[in-house]
Design a protein around this motif. Structure first.
Motif, PDB file in Angstrom:
ATOM      1  N   TYR A 174     -15.821  26.529 -14.685  1.00  0.00           N
ATOM      2  CA  TYR A 174     -15.911  27.084 -13.160  1.00  0.00           C
ATOM      3  C   TYR A 174     -15.753  28.581 -13.106  1.00  0.00           C
ATOM      4  CZ  TYR A 174     -13.616  27.666  -8.449  1.00  0.00           C
ATOM      5  OH  TYR A 174     -13.311  28.169  -7.264  1.00  0.00           O
ATOM      6  N   ASN A 175     -15.042  29.200 -13.716  1.00  0.00           N
ATOM      7  CA  ASN A 175     -15.008  30.499 -13.485  1.00  0.00           C
ATOM      8  C   ASN A 175     -16.113  31.405 -13.946  1.00  0.00           C
ATOM      9  OD1 ASN A 175     -12.497  30.833 -12.307  1.00  0.00           O
ATOM     10  ND2 ASN A 175     -11.350  31.136 -14.225  1.00  0.00           N
ATOM     11  N   ALA A 176     -16.871  30.670 -15.022  1.00  0.00           N
ATOM     12  CA  ALA A 176     -18.172  31.218 -15.535  1.00  0.00           C
ATOM     13  C   ALA A 176     -19.101  31.084 -14.359  1.00  0.00           C
ATOM     14  CB  ALA A 176     -18.528  30.400 -16.691  1.00  0.00           C
ATOM     15  N   ARG A 177     -19.087  29.899 -13.780  1.00  0.00           N
ATOM     16  CA  ARG A 177     -20.097  29.652 -12.771  1.00  0.00           C
ATOM     17  C   ARG A 177     -19.627  30.633 -11.542  1.00  0.00           C
ATOM     18  NH1 ARG A 177     -20.238  23.548 -13.961  1.00  0.00           N
ATOM     19  NH2 ARG A 177     -22.263  23.524 -15.109  1.00  0.00           N
ATOM     20  N   ARG A 178     -18.649  30.849 -11.312  1.00  0.00           N
ATOM     21  CA  ARG A 178     -18.386  31.724 -10.239  1.00  0.00           C
ATOM     22  C   ARG A 178     -18.830  32.931 -10.170  1.00  0.00           C
ATOM     23  NH1 ARG A 178     -13.794  34.385  -7.870  1.00  0.00           N
ATOM     24  NH2 ARG A 178     -12.522  34.018  -9.781  1.00  0.00           N
ATOM     25  N   LEU A 179     -18.749  33.548 -11.392  1.00  0.00           N
ATOM     26  CA  LEU A 179     -19.091  35.038 -11.700  1.00  0.00           C
ATOM     27  C   LEU A 179     -20.586  34.949 -12.268  1.00  0.00           C
ATOM     28  CD1 LEU A 179     -17.369  37.519 -11.392  1.00  0.00           C
ATOM     29  CD2 LEU A 179     -16.117  35.468 -11.244  1.00  0.00           C
ATOM     30  N   ASP A 180     -21.320  33.985 -12.184  1.00  0.00           N
ATOM     31  CA  ASP A 180     -22.975  33.828 -12.441  1.00  0.00           C
ATOM     32  C   ASP A 180     -23.035  34.148 -14.057  1.00  0.00           C
ATOM     33  OD1 ASP A 180     -23.404  33.551  -9.852  1.00  0.00           O
ATOM     34  OD2 ASP A 180     -23.468  35.688  -9.448  1.00  0.00           O
ATOM     35  N   CYS A 181     -22.337  33.438 -14.801  1.00  0.00           N
ATOM     36  CA  CYS A 181     -22.592  33.631 -16.148  1.00  0.00           C
ATOM     37  C   CYS A 181     -23.586  32.805 -16.529  1.00  0.00           C
ATOM     38  CB  CYS A 181     -21.513  32.966 -16.854  1.00  0.00           C
ATOM     39  SG  CYS A 181     -19.864  34.347 -17.003  1.00  0.00           S
ATOM     40  N   ASP A 182     -24.684  32.999 -17.488  1.00  0.00           N
ATOM     41  CA  ASP A 182     -25.571  32.162 -17.855  1.00  0.00           C
ATOM     42  C   ASP A 182     -25.045  31.367 -18.881  1.00  0.00           C
ATOM     43  OD1 ASP A 182     -28.065  31.320 -18.539  1.00  0.00           O
ATOM     44  OD2 ASP A 182     -28.625  33.045 -19.640  1.00  0.00           O
ATOM     45  N   LEU A 183     -25.393  29.867 -18.572  1.00  0.00           N
ATOM     46  CA  LEU A 183     -24.878  28.714 -19.145  1.00  0.00           C
ATOM     47  C   LEU A 183     -26.109  27.801 -19.835  1.00  0.00           C
ATOM     48  CD1 LEU A 183     -22.139  27.131 -16.939  1.00  0.00           C
ATOM     49  CD2 LEU A 183     -21.802  29.027 -18.763  1.00  0.00           C
ATOM     50  N   SER A 184     -27.219  28.494 -19.570  1.00  0.00           N
ATOM     51  CA  SER A 184     -28.380  27.834 -20.146  1.00  0.00           C
ATOM     52  C   SER A 184     -28.588  27.438 -21.605  1.00  0.00           C
ATOM     53  CB  SER A 184     -29.774  28.907 -19.705  1.00  0.00           C
ATOM     54  OG  SER A 184     -29.894  29.930 -20.336  1.00  0.00           O
ATOM     55  N   ALA A 185     -27.864  28.262 -22.523  1.00  0.00           N
ATOM     56  CA  ALA A 185     -27.937  27.891 -23.752  1.00  0.00           C
ATOM     57  C   ALA A 185     -26.855  27.064 -24.269  1.00  0.00           C
ATOM     58  CB  ALA A 185     -27.983  29.458 -24.494  1.00  0.00           C
ATOM     59  N   MET A 186     -26.055  26.413 -23.303  1.00  0.00           N
ATOM     60  CA  MET A 186     -24.777  25.724 -23.439  1.00  0.00           C
ATOM     61  C   MET A 186     -25.056  24.261 -22.742  1.00  0.00           C
ATOM     62  SD  MET A 186     -22.220  28.800 -22.303  1.00  0.00           S
ATOM     63  CE  MET A 186     -23.004  30.208 -22.604  1.00  0.00           C
ATOM     64  N   PRO A 187     -26.061  23.410 -23.312  1.00  0.00           N
ATOM     65  CA  PRO A 187     -26.253  22.242 -22.732  1.00  0.00           C
ATOM     66  C   PRO A 187     -24.841  21.223 -22.941  1.00  0.00           C
ATOM     67  CG  PRO A 187     -27.554  22.507 -24.661  1.00  0.00           C
ATOM     68  CD  PRO A 187     -27.081  23.586 -24.293  1.00  0.00           C
ATOM     69  N   THR A 188     -24.327  21.120 -24.223  1.00  0.00           N
ATOM     70  CA  THR A 188     -23.221  20.378 -24.514  1.00  0.00           C
ATOM     71  C   THR A 188     -22.006  20.627 -23.602  1.00  0.00           C
ATOM     72  OG1 THR A 188     -24.227  20.462 -26.658  1.00  0.00           O
ATOM     73  CG2 THR A 188     -21.884  19.308 -26.517  1.00  0.00           C
ATOM     74  N   ILE A 189     -21.815  21.706 -23.316  1.00  0.00           N
ATOM     75  CA  ILE A 189     -20.587  22.364 -22.345  1.00  0.00           C
ATOM     76  C   ILE A 189     -21.106  21.754 -21.110  1.00  0.00           C
ATOM     77  CG2 ILE A 189     -19.791  24.240 -21.324  1.00  0.00           C
ATOM     78  CD1 ILE A 189     -19.636  25.427 -23.760  1.00  0.00           C
ATOM     79  N   VAL A 190     -22.264  22.178 -20.615  1.00  0.00           N
ATOM     80  CA  VAL A 190     -22.629  21.637 -19.418  1.00  0.00           C
ATOM     81  C   VAL A 190     -22.436  20.020 -19.062  1.00  0.00           C
ATOM     82  CG1 VAL A 190     -24.344  21.290 -17.719  1.00  0.00           C
ATOM     83  CG2 VAL A 190     -24.006  23.445 -18.876  1.00  0.00           C
ATOM     84  N   ARG A 191     -23.061  19.570 -20.088  1.00  0.00           N
ATOM     85  CA  ARG A 191     -23.122  17.915 -20.064  1.00  0.00           C
ATOM     86  C   ARG A 191     -21.435  17.341 -20.112  1.00  0.00           C
ATOM     87  NH1 ARG A 191     -21.560  14.516 -23.856  1.00  0.00           N
ATOM     88  NH2 ARG A 191     -21.883  15.637 -25.535  1.00  0.00           N
TER      89      ARG A 191
END
Length: 214
Positions: A174-191
């Motif tokens: 949640y905090n990573a998204r709020r500060l616009d972190c790049d999660l594109s290389a983290m598909p397992t975490i996103v899932r």
């Protein structure tokens, strides 16, 4: 039980998730970390929690601090559903995942650290946000590898039921998204994050669902 909480606090968010997963009712007591110079610094709160941090859980005569200790206390006093697996090696894995977030990632992007960077070291907002993204993204990338490379990862961080690790992961994402972190290389975490947020216990614990979010 009373939970002293701030809607955006990752640590308090973890405890809210755990309480909801356990189906435990509690009174939400807001402690605003920004208003009034920081309500956590007021004497009436520091008498309860000398560290001037949230969360604090009051259960009868017991006053508990530190989110990880609180969650393990809840798991020991209300064992169903369990937030830690039933074998030592599995418990160690779940704790390692959880502590990778709570002990390694979160302390470097805590509100008081970000305030110090800005107020005491006079870092501009852009430099402060670069600091934040560096530590969050590097920490989550390591966690992604730990999750993606393990056969013990299931629908959630460990197997097919939420654990302590998921209670730590979701607030950090949640905090990573709020500060616009790049999660594109983290598909397992996103899932896994999406699987968690589909559950009422996680959705009801979300920052925007808290009474002090307005």
């Amino acid at each position: 039980m009373q939970l002293y909480s701030y809607f955006r606090s990752s640590a308090a968010y973890r405890v809210r998730i755990a309480l909801n997963l356990k189906g435990l009712p509690y009174e939400y007591v807001p402690v605003h970390l920004v208003k009034d110079g920081g309500q956590q610094l007021k004497p009436e709160y520091t008498r309860l929690n000398p560290q001037a941090l949230v969360p604090t859980l009051v259960d009868g005569d017991a006053v508990l601090t530190q989110s990880m200790a609180i969650i393990e206390y809840l798991d020991e006093t209300h064992p169903q559903p369990p937030l830690l697996p039933d074998t030592p090696i599995a418990r160690a894995r779940v704790r390692a995942l959880a502590q990778g977030i709570a002990c390694d990632i979160h302390p470097l992007n805590n509100l008081r650290v970000l305030r110090y960077l800005k107020r005491e070291l006079d870092l501009p907002d852009q430099a402060r946000d670069t600091w934040y993204r560096h530590w969050v993204e590097s920490g989550l990338l390591a966690l992604e590898r730990m999750l993606a490379d393990s056969p013990d990862t299931g629908a959630f961080c460990h197997g097919d039921a939420p654990t302590l690790a998921d209670a730590c992961l979701v607030p950090q994402v949640y905090n990573a998204r709020r500060l616009d972190c790049d999660l594109s290389a983290m598909p397992t975490i996103v899932r896994i994050d999406a699987a968690c947020l589909a559950l009422p216990a996680f959705a009801q614990a979300a920052p925007d669902a808290q009474p002090d979010a307005a």
